[in-house]
Scaffold this active site. Structure first.
Site, short mmCIF file in Angstrom:
data_model
loop_
_atom_site.label_atom_id
_atom_site.label_comp_id
_atom_site.label_asym_id
_atom_site.label_seq_id
_atom_site.Cartn_x
_atom_site.Cartn_y
_atom_site.Cartn_z
N ASP A 83 31.82 133.41 67.20
CA ASP A 83 32.11 134.38 68.44
C ASP A 83 33.71 134.82 68.51
O ASP A 83 34.19 134.39 67.39
CB ASP A 83 31.87 133.53 69.78
N PRO A 84 34.10 135.74 69.08
CA PRO A 84 35.28 136.37 68.98
C PRO A 84 36.66 135.39 69.13
O PRO A 84 36.52 134.52 69.92
CB PRO A 84 35.23 137.38 70.03
#
Length: 247
Positions: A83-84
């Site tokens: 995920d970011p």
């Protein structure tokens, strides 16, 4: 009356597709069933509410940058992240990449260390902006495309995984060779989606300092170029520009 049969044989209207702006046409076509699906509408509603209450990364215009910078027809490598980044000004829609002027994160520093050993002449830049890879056909995809500031994994299980699995399946459907780079146990679980006979999967530990001993020495970048060249596809120029500006 809701249990009455439809006398005209008509199905209820399907939701209208929600297509992100400036998406290449081949991605629009391949992912149209996702953009029309109820889960994607629910995800969009969730994100709209989240942005009212929290700081969400990346900014809305950047969420689909991985697809914008790398059209489906040009994909020859897929590097899957989880995920970011959840710190200020880091995430801009490409896995492992950060905006120009932002400190290079530990995982990316380790990626640069491996590149220095793996690719003759590679010089690690002072930035972590990987757009030049994306523009060569390296799809830098996270499994989850958004996150709350300071809260890693906060948007897992909200629908993104369903969407990005569809992205992986669309890439898998390509006839020409694609090299899938899967780092860490989370990414390696996606191997089951990769069934194309021409494709190559390269897997190892994650470049995070927590698992770097299972990453260093695996030479994924030279192996990727060897696999591409065997299939008649041009190699990736892994060397990044010394200086960059965000366009």
């Amino acid at each position: 009356m809701t249990d009455q049969p439809d006398l005209f044989g008509l199905a209820p209207d399907a939701p209208r597709p929600i297509i992100p702006a400036n998406l290449p046409e081949d991605w629009q076509e391949a992912l149209l069933p996702e953009f029309s699906a109820p889960y994607f509408h629910e995800l969009t509603d969730f994100l709209r509410q989240e942005r009212k209450e929290y700081t969400i990364y990346p900014p809305a215009p950047d969420v689909f940058n991985a697809l914008r910078y790398t059209p489906l027809g040009e994909v020859k490598v897929l590097i899957l992240g989880q995920d970011p980044y959840h710190g200020p000004n880091q995430a801009h829609g490409l896995s492992f990449s950060v905006r120009p002027g932002v400190r290079v994160p530990p995982s990316l520093r380790n990626i640069y260390k491996e590149l220095t050993e793996d690719i003759p002449g590679f010089v690690a830049p002072k930035h972590g902006y990987l757009r030049s890879w994306a523009e060569q056909g390296v799809l830098l995809l996270n499994a989850v495309l958004t996150v709350r500031a300071g809260q890693a994994n906060s948007h897992q299980g909200k629908g993104w995984e369903h969407f990005t699995d569809a992205v992986i399946k669309a890439v898998n459907a390509k006839e020409e060779r694609v090299v899938f780079i899967l780092w860490g146990s989370y990414a390696r679980k996606k191997k089951k989606l990769i069934t194309g006979k021409n494709h190559v999967v390269i897997e190892s530990g994650h470049p995070s300092p927590l698992s770097e001993q299972y990453f260093f020495g695996t030479r994924p970048f030279s192996k990727t170029n060897e696999a591409l060249e065997k299939a008649g596809r041009g190699p990736v120029e892994w060397q990044l520009p010394a200086t960059v500006t965000e366009e």
